[in-house]
Design a protein around this motif. Structure first.
Motif, PDB file in Angstrom:
ATOM      1  N   LEU A   1       9.368   6.258   3.101  1.00 40.70           N
ATOM      2  CA  LEU A   1       8.952   5.390   4.202  1.00 40.70           C
ATOM      3  C   LEU A   1       7.812   6.018   4.989  1.00 40.70           C
ATOM      4  CD1 LEU A   1      12.358   4.200   5.744  1.00 40.70           C
ATOM      5  CD2 LEU A   1      11.102   3.276   3.772  1.00 40.70           C
ATOM      6  N   ARG A   2       6.840   5.189   5.350  1.00 41.21           N
ATOM      7  CA  ARG A   2       5.800   5.641   6.256  1.00 41.21           C
ATOM      8  C   ARG A   2       6.367   5.712   7.672  1.00 41.21           C
ATOM      9  NH1 ARG A   2       1.130   1.500   4.158  1.00 41.21           N
ATOM     10  NH2 ARG A   2       2.863   0.036   4.514  1.00 41.21           N
ATOM     11  N   SER A   3       5.589   6.221   8.598  1.00 40.13           N
ATOM     12  CA  SER A   3       6.064   6.379   9.975  1.00 40.13           C
ATOM     13  C   SER A   3       6.439   5.050  10.615  1.00 40.13           C
ATOM     14  CB  SER A   3       5.004   7.087  10.825  1.00 40.13           C
ATOM     15  OG  SER A   3       4.803   8.404  10.353  1.00 40.13           O
ATOM     16  N   ASP A   4       5.847   3.955  10.132  1.00 39.30           N
ATOM     17  CA  ASP A   4       6.177   2.636  10.685  1.00 39.30           C
ATOM     18  C   ASP A   4       7.373   2.008   9.975  1.00 39.30           C
ATOM     19  OD1 ASP A   4       5.110   1.922   8.248  1.00 39.30           O
ATOM     20  OD2 ASP A   4       3.564   0.596   9.055  1.00 39.30           O
ATOM     21  N   LYS A   5       8.073   2.815   9.159  1.00 40.93           N
ATOM     22  CA  LYS A   5       9.285   2.391   8.443  1.00 40.93           C
ATOM     23  C   LYS A   5       8.998   1.263   7.444  1.00 40.93           C
ATOM     24  CE  LYS A   5      11.606   5.338  10.871  1.00 40.93           C
ATOM     25  NZ  LYS A   5      11.987   6.638  10.296  1.00 40.93           N
TER      26      LYS A   5
ATOM     27  N   GLY B   1       1.363  13.731   2.628  1.00 40.44           N
ATOM     28  CA  GLY B   1       2.377  13.257   3.554  1.00 40.44           C
ATOM     29  C   GLY B   1       2.811  11.822   3.301  1.00 40.44           C
ATOM     30  N   ASN B   2       3.857  11.413   3.998  1.00 45.83           N
ATOM     31  CA  ASN B   2       4.391  10.067   3.810  1.00 45.83           C
ATOM     32  C   ASN B   2       3.439   8.976   4.317  1.00 45.83           C
ATOM     33  OD1 ASN B   2       4.917  10.881   6.528  1.00 45.83           O
ATOM     34  ND2 ASN B   2       6.517   9.347   6.718  1.00 45.83           N
ATOM     35  N   ASP B   3       2.501   9.322   5.179  1.00 43.52           N
ATOM     36  CA  ASP B   3       1.517   8.343   5.656  1.00 43.52           C
ATOM     37  C   ASP B   3       0.215   8.408   4.874  1.00 43.52           C
ATOM     38  OD1 ASP B   3       3.050   7.136   7.692  1.00 43.52           O
ATOM     39  OD2 ASP B   3       2.605   8.773   9.075  1.00 43.52           O
ATOM     40  N   ASP B   4       0.173   9.274   3.848  1.00 44.38           N
ATOM     41  CA  ASP B   4      -1.066   9.496   3.086  1.00 44.38           C
ATOM     42  C   ASP B   4      -0.922   9.162   1.611  1.00 44.38           C
ATOM     43  OD1 ASP B   4      -2.322  10.540   5.421  1.00 44.38           O
ATOM     44  OD2 ASP B   4      -1.278  12.440   5.104  1.00 44.38           O
ATOM     45  N   GLU B   5       0.007   8.265   1.275  1.00 44.54           N
ATOM     46  CA  GLU B   5       0.224   7.866  -0.118  1.00 44.54           C
ATOM     47  C   GLU B   5       0.553   9.074  -0.998  1.00 44.54           C
ATOM     48  OE1 GLU B   5       0.375   4.867  -1.341  1.00 44.54           O
ATOM     49  OE2 GLU B   5      -0.494   3.627   0.225  1.00 44.54           O
ATOM     50  N   GLY B   6       1.235  10.071  -0.421  1.00 43.78           N
ATOM     51  CA  GLY B   6       1.531  11.295  -1.166  1.00 43.78           C
ATOM     52  C   GLY B   6       2.302  11.040  -2.445  1.00 43.78           C
ATOM     53  N   ILE B   7       3.318  10.193  -2.394  1.00 45.94           N
ATOM     54  CA  ILE B   7       4.142   9.922  -3.572  1.00 45.94           C
ATOM     55  C   ILE B   7       3.349   9.147  -4.620  1.00 45.94           C
ATOM     56  CG2 ILE B   7       6.124   8.568  -4.378  1.00 45.94           C
ATOM     57  CD1 ILE B   7       7.564   9.478  -1.795  1.00 45.94           C
ATOM     58  N   ALA B   8       2.652   8.104  -4.199  1.00 45.22           N
ATOM     59  CA  ALA B   8       1.873   7.288  -5.142  1.00 45.22           C
ATOM     60  C   ALA B   8       0.821   8.136  -5.864  1.00 45.22           C
ATOM     61  CB  ALA B   8       1.211   6.127  -4.405  1.00 45.22           C
TER      62      ALA B   8
END
Length: 258
Positions: free
Chosen positions: A16-20, A243-250
């Motif tokens: 999840l990004r910071s905005d859930k 990070g989770n807001d930087d498309e890290g997983i993708a």
């Protein structure tokens, strides 16, 4: 990553990004992974109910909820680690004895999420599933997970000592501590998943960011820490990604899997 059978994701601070929300790009990448025969799994400290919005979106083959107390594979429960009704009441009573009668508490059961917050949790996080308010007087249900807000380290240590037959983990983004059965951990839940599917933990790639994820990352074949993870998680991980807001997983999956 040719031997990867399961991608396993923590939710908050990870998938999840910071905005859930989960980015559409990440969802598209996960679908491509699934088309290659790789299972998608969620491993979260949220209850199944509180993760419901994302479960519906992801349709995971594997769900580990309530920090490892509940395990579901292909929509069927394969593992539950519950406190009895009496044990649940005892944990609540001890939390109030140590931390004060107004201590904020949450309880996950298989069917519901109970809370005595001063502020409705959905006002803080709109992704939160339906919750039931209670003052926990005469509470009489078995619990998968109990959380207490504890501001003083000395109180947390005292409660740990009184509940030494429980698994206790702190969440890094506040003063909340999770108490569950000793066996209710993400790593023990993974063992149940492996037995159900017939593959080894070495064939799982797991992603996380907080204290509760450390055992999971150490157990799996590849333990991936998010760029926003706490330092202790990064130290234990095989790799640190964006990070989770930087498309890290993708970006990771596109580079190393697709």
């Amino acid at each position: 990553m040719k031997d990867c059978r399961l991608l396993l994701f923590d939710l908050d601070g990870t998938l999840l990004r910071s905005d859930k929300t989960i980015s559409q790009n990440t969802l598209n990448i996960l679908q491509k992974c699934r088309e290659r025969g790789i299972l998608i799994g969620v491993s979260t400290s949220r209850s199944e109910l509180n993760a419901g919005l994302f479960i519906k979106e992801l349709q995971p083959e594997v769900l580990i909820a309530s920090g490892g107390a509940l395990v579901k594979c292909n929509n069927g429960y394969i593992y539950k680690a519950e406190f009895s009704n009496d044990e649940t009441r005892n944990v609540i009573a001890l939390a109030r004895e140590v931390c004060g009668a107004d201590c904020e508490i949450t309880v996950d059961t298989v069917e519901a999420h109970y809370w005595n917050y001063k502020i409705d949790p959905k006002k803080q996080d709109k992704s939160w599933g339906d919750s039931i308010y209670t003052d926990f007087t005469d509470f009489n249900e078995s619990a998968l997970k109990i959380c207490a807000e504890i501001f003083e380290d000395s109180q947390a240590e005292r409660l740990r000592g009184l509940l030494n037959d429980c698994d206790c983990v702190r969440f890094s983004d506040g003063y909340w501590y999770k108490f569950s059965k000793k066996t209710a951990t993400k790593e023990n839940a993974i063992t149940e998943v492996c037995a159900a599917y017939g593959f080894a933990a070495e064939e799982i790639t797991a992603f996380g960011d907080d204290y509760a994820d450390i055992g999971m990352l150490e157990l799996c074949g590849r333990g991936i820490a998010m760029g926003n993870a706490i330092d202790k998680v990064k130290e234990k991980a095989d790799l640190v990604i964006g990070g989770n807001d930087d498309e890290g997983i993708a970006k990771y999956l596109e580079t190393y899997l697709l």
